[in-house]
Design an enzyme around this catalytic site. Structure first.
Site, PDB file in Angstrom:
ATOM      1  N   LEU A 255       0.816  -1.206   0.000  1.00 43.68           N
ATOM      2  CA  LEU A 255       0.000   0.000   0.000  1.00 43.68           C
ATOM      3  C   LEU A 255       0.854   1.264   0.000  1.00 43.68           C
ATOM      4  O   LEU A 255       1.866   1.353   0.691  1.00 43.68           O
ATOM      5  CB  LEU A 255      -0.921   0.009   1.216  1.00 43.68           C
TER       6      LEU A 255
ATOM      7  N   HIS B  21      -3.342   4.144  -2.553  1.00 44.63           N
ATOM      8  CA  HIS B  21      -4.300   3.272  -1.871  1.00 44.63           C
ATOM      9  C   HIS B  21      -4.939   3.988  -0.686  1.00 44.63           C
ATOM     10  O   HIS B  21      -6.147   3.863  -0.445  1.00 44.63           O
ATOM     11  CB  HIS B  21      -3.595   2.007  -1.359  1.00 44.63           C
TER      12      HIS B  21
ATOM     13  N   GLY C 231      -8.950   2.739  -8.150  1.00 40.38           N
ATOM     14  CA  GLY C 231      -8.175   3.877  -8.618  1.00 40.38           C
ATOM     15  C   GLY C 231      -8.382   4.151 -10.099  1.00 40.38           C
ATOM     16  O   GLY C 231      -8.480   3.234 -10.915  1.00 40.38           O
TER      17      GLY C 231
END
Length: 300
Positions: free
Chosen positions: A32, A36, A146
Site C-alpha cells: 500500500l 491506496h 483507482g
C-alpha cells in the site's frame, strides 16, 4: 484503531455477519502507498464500515510477469490500514480464493482484448474474476478503485452493469509523486535513472492534454514526441502503447472525434511495466476558414 483481520472465508463471513450499516470495499494487492490510502479515505466518506482486501491475484499475471517478486508487505499494509481507520482487512491466500482451479471465469469481451488487454492476454479475465469473487464474499454496498487503472475501472463498471451486481463502483483520482509519476506498487523496482525515464509517461500525457484543442491527432502527436525522446534515453522507455480511446469502450477514437476520452500509455523501463492515463474532453475542432466560402468579404 486496529482492523479485524480475516484470512479465510469463514472468518470473513463471521465478521461480515456482525456488521451494521453500509460497507465500502477497497480491493488491493497490498504494498500500500498513498494512492491506496487516498482510496481508503474516499471509502470512509461513502460507508459506515471500510474493508480492504489484500491479495496478490495469480490469475491476472501472465507468463514471465512479476508474480513471484511482486512486493508483499503485509505488516506495513496492516499498519497503513490501522492509520486510516480501516475496520476489516481480508487477506486470503491463493488456496483460500481458489480451492480448486477455476473452471468458470469472467469473460471480459472485446474491451478485454484491446489496449492493455492486447499486450497482456488473459489479464482482464483474471482481474474481473477475482473482483467478482471479492464482491461476492465481502458483499459491499460500494467498491472503490483507482482511476490510474482506467481500463480496469471501465471494465469493472461494465461487468457490474451487465451482470446486475448490487454494488456501486466509485473511482478515486490518480495520486502522483512530486515529479508527476503515478504512484504504483511497482515504482519501488525503479532505479534512480529508470525513474527519470519513467517520468516521460506523465510528461507525455501532459503534452497531449495541452494539445487537446487541436483534436485527436494533435493530442497523440504531442504525446508521442515526448515518448520518442524517452525511447532514446538511457535507460530507454520501451513503449507498449499510446492510445486515445473512448472513455466507455476503450476503442480508439476516430479523427474528428469529440466527447469524453482517455489518453492511455504503457511502457517498460528496465524490467518494470508501468501504465498511466489522463481523461480528456475533446471539443469539435472548427474547420479551417475557406476564403472562397460564400459570404467572405472581398479584399479591397
Amino acid at each position: 484503531m486496529t482492523p479485524v483481520i480475516a484470512k479465510t472465508r469463514e472468518e470473513l463471513a463471521a465478521v461480515r455477519s456482525g456488521v451494521r450499516g453500509t460497507v465500502a470495499l477497497v480491493p488491493t494487492m497490498g504494498a500500500l502507498h498513498e494512492g491506496h490510502r487516498s482510496l481508503i479515505r474516499k471509502a470512509r466518506g461513502l460507508a459506515d464500515v471500510v474493508a480492504v482486501s489484500i491479495f496478490v491475484n495469480p490469475l491476472q499475471f501472465g507468463p514471465g510477469e512479476d508474480l513471484d517478486r511482486y512486493p508483499r508487505t503485509f505488516a506495513d499494509d496492516v499498519e497503513a490500514c490501522a492509520a486510516e481507520g480501516v475496520d476489516i482487512v481480508f487477506a486470503p491466500t491463493a488456496e483460500v480464493m481458489y480451492p480448486a482451479t477455476p473452471q468458470v471465469t469472467i469473460e471480459p469481451g472485446e474491451m478485454g482484448r484491446v489496449v492493455e488487454g492486447r499486450t497482456r492476454p488473459g489479464h482482464f479475465a483474471g482481474m474481473l474474476t477475482v473482483v467478482m469473487k471479492l464482491l461476492q464474499l465481502v458483499r459491499p454496498d460500494v467498491a472503490v478503485f483507482g482511476e490510474k487503472d482506467a481500463q480496469q475501472l471501465a471494465m469493472i463498471r461494465r461487468m457490474v452493469a451487465d451482470l446486475d451486481v448490487p454494488v456501486r463502483i466509485v473511482g478515486g483520482p490518480t495520486v502522483r509523486e512530486l515529479g508527476g509519476l503515478a504512484l504504483s506498487s511497482r515504482n519501488r523496482y525503479l532505479s534512480e535513472a529508470e525513474r527519470e525515464t519513467a517520468l516521460s509517461l506523465s510528461q507525455a500525457l501532459q503534452a497531449g492534454a495541452d494539445a487537446v484543442q487541436g483534436g485527436p491527432a494533435a493530442v497523440t502527436g504531442a504525446a508521442r514526441a515526448v515518448l520518442d525522446k524517452a525511447a532514446r534515453a538511457e535507460p530507454p522507455l520501451e513503449l507498449d502503447y499510446l492510445v486515445l480511446v473512448d472513455a466507455s469502450t476503450f476503442t480508439e477514437v476516430p479523427a474528428g472525434y469529440s466527447g469524453e476520452a482517455v489518453l492511455a500509455v504503457a511502457g517498460r523501463v528496465g524490467t518494470t511495466h508501468l501504465i498511466d492515463n489522463v481523461p480528456l474532453s475533446l471539443a469539435p475542432v472548427a474547420p479551417p476558414h475557406d476564403p472562397r466560402a460564400p459570404g467572405t468579404p472581398k479584399e479591397s
